[in-house]
Design an enzyme around this catalytic site. Structure first.
Site, mmCIF file in Angstrom:
data_model
loop_
_atom_site.group_PDB
_atom_site.id
_atom_site.type_symbol
_atom_site.label_atom_id
_atom_site.label_comp_id
_atom_site.label_asym_id
_atom_site.label_seq_id
_atom_site.Cartn_x
_atom_site.Cartn_y
_atom_site.Cartn_z
ATOM 1 N N HIS A 174 37.206 26.538 -39.427
ATOM 2 C CA HIS A 174 35.913 27.289 -40.015
ATOM 3 C C HIS A 174 35.541 26.515 -41.226
ATOM 4 O O HIS A 174 36.101 26.871 -42.180
ATOM 5 C CB HIS A 174 35.981 28.752 -39.903
ATOM 6 C CG HIS A 174 36.294 29.357 -38.555
ATOM 7 N ND1 HIS A 174 35.332 29.787 -37.784
ATOM 8 C CD2 HIS A 174 37.515 29.660 -38.008
ATOM 9 C CE1 HIS A 174 35.956 30.129 -36.699
ATOM 10 N NE2 HIS A 174 37.240 29.872 -36.717
ATOM 11 N N LEU A 175 34.423 25.835 -41.093
ATOM 12 C CA LEU A 175 33.917 25.107 -42.480
ATOM 13 C C LEU A 175 33.099 25.882 -43.329
ATOM 14 O O LEU A 175 33.086 25.827 -44.558
ATOM 15 C CB LEU A 175 32.987 24.013 -42.006
ATOM 16 C CG LEU A 175 33.415 22.911 -41.079
ATOM 17 C CD1 LEU A 175 32.358 22.107 -40.582
ATOM 18 C CD2 LEU A 175 34.409 21.966 -41.739
ATOM 19 N N ASN A 233 30.224 29.209 -35.829
ATOM 20 C CA ASN A 233 30.000 30.554 -36.327
ATOM 21 C C ASN A 233 29.594 30.472 -37.677
ATOM 22 O O ASN A 233 30.038 31.335 -38.522
ATOM 23 C CB ASN A 233 30.922 31.565 -35.986
ATOM 24 C CG ASN A 233 32.179 31.401 -36.438
ATOM 25 O OD1 ASN A 233 32.611 30.212 -36.950
ATOM 26 N ND2 ASN A 233 33.205 32.240 -36.747
ATOM 27 N N ASP A 238 33.361 30.697 -30.401
ATOM 28 C CA ASP A 238 34.546 31.173 -31.264
ATOM 29 C C ASP A 238 34.274 32.507 -31.932
ATOM 30 O O ASP A 238 33.299 32.663 -32.647
ATOM 31 C CB ASP A 238 34.997 30.048 -31.970
ATOM 32 C CG ASP A 238 36.439 30.579 -32.561
ATOM 33 O OD1 ASP A 238 37.258 30.828 -31.794
ATOM 34 O OD2 ASP A 238 36.618 30.601 -33.821
ATOM 35 N N HIS A 266 43.708 28.780 -29.689
ATOM 36 C CA HIS A 266 44.804 29.963 -30.057
ATOM 37 C C HIS A 266 45.231 31.015 -29.240
ATOM 38 O O HIS A 266 45.338 32.123 -29.672
ATOM 39 C CB HIS A 266 43.822 30.473 -31.535
ATOM 40 C CG HIS A 266 42.531 31.233 -30.978
ATOM 41 N ND1 HIS A 266 42.247 32.145 -30.032
ATOM 42 C CD2 HIS A 266 41.211 31.019 -31.740
ATOM 43 C CE1 HIS A 266 41.022 32.330 -30.123
ATOM 44 N NE2 HIS A 266 40.303 31.799 -31.172
ATOM 45 N N ASP A 323 43.250 27.068 -36.725
ATOM 46 C CA ASP A 323 42.283 28.144 -36.600
ATOM 47 C C ASP A 323 42.005 28.552 -38.393
ATOM 48 O O ASP A 323 41.768 29.757 -38.727
ATOM 49 C CB ASP A 323 42.688 29.285 -36.091
ATOM 50 C CG ASP A 323 41.565 30.257 -35.671
ATOM 51 O OD1 ASP A 323 40.283 30.007 -36.308
ATOM 52 O OD2 ASP A 323 41.701 31.391 -35.025
ATOM 53 N N HIS A 369 38.722 33.394 -46.292
ATOM 54 C CA HIS A 369 37.840 34.397 -46.733
ATOM 55 C C HIS A 369 38.000 34.607 -48.015
ATOM 56 O O HIS A 369 38.772 34.266 -48.915
ATOM 57 C CB HIS A 369 38.461 35.658 -45.935
ATOM 58 C CG HIS A 369 38.124 35.758 -44.444
ATOM 59 N ND1 HIS A 369 36.758 35.816 -43.931
ATOM 60 C CD2 HIS A 369 39.007 35.648 -43.492
ATOM 61 C CE1 HIS A 369 36.888 35.842 -42.709
ATOM 62 N NE2 HIS A 369 38.024 35.637 -42.079
#
Lengths: 322, 426
Positions: free
Chosen positions: B63-64, B95, B153, B233, B306, B310
């Protein structure tokens, strides 16, 4: 000269120091701690009676914050009264989740604020499991859980086991049948844990859809979805309310059918042992969980639980922050 | 762009059947030569004695966060984390905000990556517009803008008939589907795996069946559409078996799992530490050992991290409110070496298959996954005996949400060659 009540409280509190700083997990209290809490509760039971002067100064100058994220009548009143009787300043912080929603503050920041205001004790009720533990990691003040999600309600369990012991003495091999919505019940969550340690036989009954997953493996209990069968030879019938506000409604067809199958009525109550008692941590679901004939009957200990609630909370407050 | 000469390393290139000491010359970002001894005076020489030299590792599920959540991660920091962890290619999930559901996002990512990224950054487009599960995205436009596959995703496509259309359309365009398989009608809020542990913790659980049902449905839709399906995953024995059965029946289906699924289980949640909270959730211990076996025998095709950065605050609220996911780019290779290779579950060759050869094949990267002459000059350099301790404060990623902080690992990616440059890790 006879000792004053204040002096007596000081002495008994001194004799019964606990090994823990917080009360958030019933498993963290060892049997000696529980014995001490019960001894101090006995003391308060003897001295705190209607019509007598209940004001003492043990916690004078201490501040206790009731930090409640869910509605509560008996638990909050019980903690608040206990704090006031002991001379502490008690403050209720409610609707805090609304503050968080409107102002964007996290629970921890609110708790840190309360901590900075030099609160001596925080009593937390929260809809999400594990939140009391989270709080203890961020603040210095001791924390008492007044119930977290579907996890535990440790002081309620102290009250319940205290009530059962006063009735039966040793709980070994006593059959305690817990009936109702176990899945959403923190009361059952901590009660099952402690009864396992006192070697009571615990049977759960209720619709399978209201049983937690793998509960037999988790807590050394037996599930028997047939109420009549489960109630047989029980020493205690413990009712757990169907918590419609937690979405139990979708797990059963109707409260009507639930009551047909599981309500503790006179006929079902007669299946238990002769001197069996009925308990309920409330709020009570009259006629759905328990029929009024039983709830208001001789063997009901529901009011005793509330009374003992005050004594247990007087004990834990005075022991934690004296 | 100077030539780079990697000397005297042990080259492991399963596609060419190579496992021997060789020199590798990279010129203009491509593999120029692979020989016993190469002398090239002008080249920048990398002394690889004692190191393993492999085709660059590819993480096909990260997740970039950029565009939209640059406070969590950027294309630049994510690429730096990738390089530090031994990856030369990363594939971003769609996303972001806005969602990668039209040509502008992949074009933005490509432009930004060209300016700022230190590794090859690719992106996946969404299956449905806005990840809404309601209408399929403009996949042909997206493909022209450079996407390497499609995925929703974080969600599955709830409606089976829409998923069928999406797979048929994707098959027409030769785009693989990177599937987040989850039955979206298990609608009750959940915070962890359902079982003994969720009952003890009083947290709402999600059964493994929610993934297994969805994997099974998606395989069956792939079967009638001829789509290329990659289940990402996955973390249960049954899920892997479903992929295996599908493949045996001729469905073009592959799968990956993540390092946290073969090193951690639900018992780590005992203190409600949100760094163990993810979707799918950590499962029972028995699943962990099953996954290791399937990684060995080739039924699981790839390992992905994955990588899900955050903010600190996202993990310090009530457990049920905490965000799902952990960062993984900088711990992945160390965990594979320590817990799969050192424990003799897999060989080094198998590791290269799982982390480079197969990801390249799944995504149709013909110039990656092997050091054939003319291929991309992407290289991962590994010191399999380097002992180190994970220290999240040193991460290149902006994310600090890892359950592996303080773990002692044995084996590390000590450098990469990507886009014609050698990047050394400390």
């Amino acid at each position: 000269m006879e000792k004053t009540l204040d002096q007596k409280v000081k002495e008994i509190v001194k004799e019964n120091k606990l090994s823990v700083k917080n009360i958030i997990d019933i498993d963290a209290l060892d049997k000696a701690d529980i014995k001490k809490i019960f001894a101090v509760a006995d003391f308060f039971r003897e001295h705190f009676r209607r019509g007598k002067d209940k004001k003492i100064t043990q916690l004078k100058g201490r501040s206790i914050i009731n930090f409640f994220f869910e509605s509560s009548t008996r638990t909050r009143t019980s903690f608040e009264l206990a704090g006031k009787h002991l001379g502490a300043d008690t403050i209720n912080v409610t609707g805090a989740s609304a503050v968080i929603k409107t102002k964007g503050e996290t629970l921890i920041d609110t708790a840190k604020t309360l901590n900075s205001l030099q609160a001596d004790l925080i009593i937390l009720r929260h809809a999400k499991a594990g939140t009391p533990l989270l709080l203890t990691k961020w603040i210095e003040a001791p924390v008492i859980s007044a119930g977290d999600g579907f996890h535990q309600h440790p002081t309620q369990t102290l009250i319940d086991v205290y009530t059962m012991q006063n009735e039966f003495g040793d709980l070994k091999n006593k059959k305690v049948t817990i009936v109702g919505d176990i899945k959403h019940s923190r009361v059952a969550g901590s009660l099952m844990r402690l009864l396992e340690r006192y070697k009571a036989t615990v049977v759960l009954t209720g619709p399978q859809t209201l049983m937690p997953e793998n509960v037999e493996e988790a807590f050394n209990v037996t599930v028997d979805t047939n109420a009549e069968h489960a109630f047989k030879d029980s020493d205690v019938l413990y009712n757990i309310r169907v918590q419609k506000e937690r979405g139990s409604g979708s797990h059963i067809p109707s409260l009507r059918e639930y009551a047909h199958m599981y309500c503790i009525n006179e006929a079902r109550f007669a299946l238990a042992k002769k001197n069996a008692i009925v308990m309920d941590a409330g709020p009570v679901n009259r006629e759905i969980g328990i029929r009024s004939e039983v709830l208001d009957g001789l063997m009901s200990r529901v009011s005793t639980q509330v009374e003992n609630g005050l004594f247990i909370r007087l004990a834990v407050l005075s022991l934690l922050i004296s | 762009m100077a030539d780079i000469l990697i000397k005297r390393g042990r080259v492991i290139d399963p596609e060419q059947g190579i496992d021997e000491q060789l020199d590798v010359l990279i010129r203009n970002g491509k593999v120029q030569k692979l020989r016993k001894r190469i002398n090239e005076k002008k080249a920048q020489v990398v002394d690889a004695r004692g190191l393993i030299v492999t085709p660059g590792f590819i993480d096909l599920h990260v997740h970039l966060r950029e565009p939209g959540r640059e406070d969590k991660e950027t294309i630049k920091t994510c690429s730096e984390a990738a390089a530090a962890g031994g990856f030369t290619t990363i594939v971003g999930m769609p996303n972001t905000s806005p969602v990668s559901d039209n040509q502008t996002v992949p074009e933005f990512v490509a432009a930004k990556a060209a300016r700022e990224a230190v590794v090859d950054v690719r992106v996946v487009g969404s299956i449905t517009q806005g990840l809404s599960g309601e209408a399929i995205s403009e996949m042909d436009d997206l493909k022209k803008a450079g996407i390497v596959g499609i995925s929703d995703d974080g969600f599955d496509v709830k409606n089976a008939s829409l998923m069928r259309d999406a797979m048929e359309y994707a098959a027409m365009l030769d785009l693989p589907i990177i599937s987040h398989s989850e039955d979206m009608s298990f609608k009750e809020a959940w915070a962890m795996n359902e079982g003994v542990m969720s009952t003890k913790l009083g947290l709402p659980g999600k059964p493994a069946a929610s993934e297994e049902i969805a994997i099974s449905r998606n395989i069956m839709i792939a079967a009638i559409t001829g789509a290329t399906l990659h289940c990402s995953h996955i973390n249960t024995k049954r899920a892997v078996q479903l992929v295996y059965e599908g493949r045996k029946k001729g469905v073009n289906v592959t799968c990956d799992t993540c390092p946290h699924f073969f090193t951690l289980d639900e018992s780590y949640l005992v203190d409600y530490d949100a760094n163990y909270k993810m979707n799918p959730p950590l499962r029972e211990k028995t699943e962990v050992s099953a996954l290791k076996t399937y990684l060995r025998n080739g039924i699981i095709d790839a390992i992905t991290s994955d990588h899900a950065p955050h903010l600190l605050v996202d993990k310090m609220v009530e457990f049920e409110h905490c965000e799902n996911g952990i960062v993984g780019l900088e711990t992945s290779v160390g965990l594979v070496l320590t817990h799969l290779v050192k424990e003799r579950f897999i060989s080094l060759t198998r590791m290269v298959e799982l982390m480079s050869v197969n990801p390249a094949k799944i995504l149709g990267f013909k110039e990656k996954g092997s050091l054939k002459e003319g291929n991309d000059g992407d290289i991962t350099l590994i010191d399999e005996n380097k002992n180190w301790t994970v220290d999240k404060s040193t991460f290149k990623s902006k994310g600090r949400n890892t359950p592996f902080d303080g773990w002692e690992l044995s084996g590390k990616a000590v450098g990469v060659v990507s886009q014609g440059k050698y990047i050394q890790n400390n």
